[in-house]
Design an enzyme around this catalytic site. Structure first.
Site, short mmCIF file in Angstrom:
data_model
loop_
_atom_site.label_atom_id
_atom_site.label_comp_id
_atom_site.label_asym_id
_atom_site.label_seq_id
_atom_site.Cartn_x
_atom_site.Cartn_y
_atom_site.Cartn_z
N GLU A 18 0.90 -1.04 0.10
CA GLU A 18 -0.03 0.12 -0.04
C GLU A 18 0.84 1.33 -0.19
O GLU A 18 0.88 1.93 1.10
CB GLU A 18 -0.87 0.00 1.24
CG GLU A 18 -2.06 -1.17 1.07
CD GLU A 18 -2.96 -1.06 2.20
OE1 GLU A 18 -2.93 -0.45 3.16
OE2 GLU A 18 -3.94 -1.95 2.30
N GLU A 71 -5.99 -8.12 -0.11
CA GLU A 71 -6.64 -7.97 1.22
C GLU A 71 -8.26 -7.50 0.88
O GLU A 71 -8.39 -6.66 0.25
CB GLU A 71 -5.92 -6.76 2.07
CG GLU A 71 -4.87 -7.18 2.50
CD GLU A 71 -4.09 -5.80 3.27
OE1 GLU A 71 -4.78 -4.83 4.11
OE2 GLU A 71 -2.52 -5.81 3.62
C1 FCB Z 1 -4.83 -2.40 5.28
C2 FCB Z 1 -3.49 -2.73 5.97
C3 FCB Z 1 -3.63 -3.65 7.05
C4 FCB Z 1 -4.87 -3.48 7.86
C5 FCB Z 1 -5.99 -3.25 6.87
C6 FCB Z 1 -7.18 -3.02 7.88
O1 FCB Z 1 -4.56 -0.89 4.98
O2 FCB Z 1 -2.75 -3.38 4.79
O3 FCB Z 1 -2.36 -3.68 7.56
O4 FCB Z 1 -4.37 -2.33 8.74
O5 FCB Z 1 -5.85 -2.12 6.23
#
Ligand code: FCB
Length: 437
Positions: free
Chosen positions: A167, A351
């Site tokens: 990210e 994610e």
């Molecule tokens: C993302 C992150 C991860 C976690 C999620 C909820 O931005 O990569 O570490 O904090 O959000």
């Protein structure tokens, strides 16, 4: 769960993700201090001043955690390697215990038939490098390349896939413009430098890994759908700018050798010298792109300095984070990334998940509903023709949710932070059943 593995193409990969500082316990095994330790020590930055000293004690309990991942029927496990654990000073002397730990961890994944999906940097900046300006410093990409060489020189031969940075938006904007994450800066010049240097670091690390003979290398970016607050042209422009610096900036650098005009209206005067000569390095060829997706934001124009907008409360149901549940955004971004940037390159959801006020023994139905809706959106994207190859749950375990401490529970497995006992939630059992079909 109204999804099953057989709804997805053969070979579609299901994984769960974690990250080092959020679960390992950074006080163990000779790890150096990270900027998250000092950020958390400063009043007002992190809820109750909590830090990652113990976290889930994954450092000692990783076998049990990987048993849980394998027991769910997952194909892969996305983890990260802490720079400060491997190189406590950021450069120079290697912490052999740190290297040994990742060596054991990767072998333990392979023993359980879990594909090791590595992220090199999920925000564990060693403090000696923070002292030198962290991501503002133009030497950071070189130091990051050196770290890549050290860690992947040891485990790269067994890694299924790897991405340098988790990210870049969070590393750049969230941490240097909004000040919500370490190092907690609110400075436009620091932001412009960090956003560019993180991409350069990405490109250099990709080249190091290619030279080591590694393959299946990618980039992981996060995305938030920008919803204009109303139909006015001003709101449309505000949302387009939010979309520009959040969702387009990094992909544009990676795939188009430029940054979006709408973003450069604000950032250009603050960019590091010679930035426009760096795209060759930034564009080291990739094998896939990963999308992290959670929510949307409703954006309204205001009279503050550039970017002159603000987030307002939206009407949709919200998670424990206060984030609106908006699965259509996932389908939107899978299509957008494929059509506008990657054009045929494999995509993965790296994610997706939600925080919920979970207690042991009480079914986490909201999470089951959230996952169902987002997996349905992923399926729709496949039907749209997006080459989506996998989906990753965030997270395997409840963990340290950065500035929000241990209160926000994202895990499929509940962690009692007093006893460190793990208890699979209803969503864990629902996912296991779905993956078995
Ligand atoms: C993302 C992150 C991860 C976690 C999620 C909820 O931005 O990569 O570490 O904090 O959000």
């Amino acid at each position: 769960m109204d999804f099953k593995r057989s709804d997805f193409p053969d070979g579609f990969l299901f994984a769960a993700a974690t990250s080092s500082y959020q679960i390992e316990g950074h006080s163990f095994g000779g790890a150096g201090k990270t900027h998250w330790d000092t950020f958390a020590q400063t009043p007002g930055n992190v809820v109750r001043g909590e830090n990652g000293d113990i976290a889930c004690d994954h450092y000692h309990r990783f076998a049990e955690d990987l048993d849980l991942a394998a027991g769910m029927g997952l194909d892969g496990y996305r983890f990260s390697t802490s720079w400060a654990r491997v190189l406590p000073e950021g450069r120079g002397t290697v912490n052999q215990d740190g290297l040994d730990f990742y060596d054991r961890l990767v072998d333990a994944m392979l023993e359980r038939n879990l594909k090791p999906m590595a992220t090199l940097y999920h925000w564990e900046l060693p403090v000696p490098l923070a002292d030198l300006g962290g991501w503002r410093n133009p030497d950071m990409p070189n130091w990051f390349a050196d770290f890549t060489q050290v860690i992947m020189g040891r485990i790269g031969d067994r890694i299924y896939s790897a991405a340098p940075v988790n990210e870049p938006w969070c590393v750049g904007w969230l941490s240097h413009f909004l000040g919500h994450h370490a190092p907690g800066l609110r400075d436009i010049r620091a932001t412009a430098h960090a956003m560019h240097h993180i991409l350069l670091a990405h490109g250099q690390a990709i080249s190091v890994m290619r030279d080591l003979g590694m393959s299946n290398l990618g980039a992981v970016c996060n995305f938030e759908y920008a919803q204009p607050v109303d139909e006015s042209p001003e709101a449309a422009k505000a949302a387009a700018l939010y979309d520009g610096y959040y969702n387009q900036f990094f992909l544009s650098g990676l795939f188009k050798s430029r940054y979006p005009d709408i973003v450069m209206e604000g950032l250009e005067p603050h960019m590091p010298r010679g930035w426009d000569q760096d795209f060759k390095t930034i564009q080291a060829p990739l094998d896939w792109v990963g999308l992290n997706y959670y929510t949307r934001k409703v954006i309204a124009p205001d009279n503050s300095p550039w970017p002159s907008h603000t987030e307002v409360d939206g009407p949709l149901p919200k998670t424990q984070m206060g984030w609106e549940v908006y699965p259509d955004g996932l389908r939107h971004f899978l299509n957008m990334v494929h059509n506008e940037y990657t054009k045929g390159l494999p995509l993965l959801v790296t994610e997706n998940g939600m925080a919920n006020e979970d207690t042991v023994g009480q079914p986490d139905q909201p999470r089951i509903d959230y996952l169902e809706a987002h997996l349905a959106a992923a399926k729709s994207a496949l039907a749209d023709g997006v080459p989506l190859r996998g989906y990753t749950f965030w997270s395997l375990l409840d963990n340290y949710e950065w500035a929000l401490g241990y209160e926000k529970r994202f895990g499929l497995v509940h962690v009692d932070f007093e006893t460190l006992e793990r208890t699979p939630k209803a969503s864990y059992h629902a996912v296991s059943a779905a993956l078995a079909q």
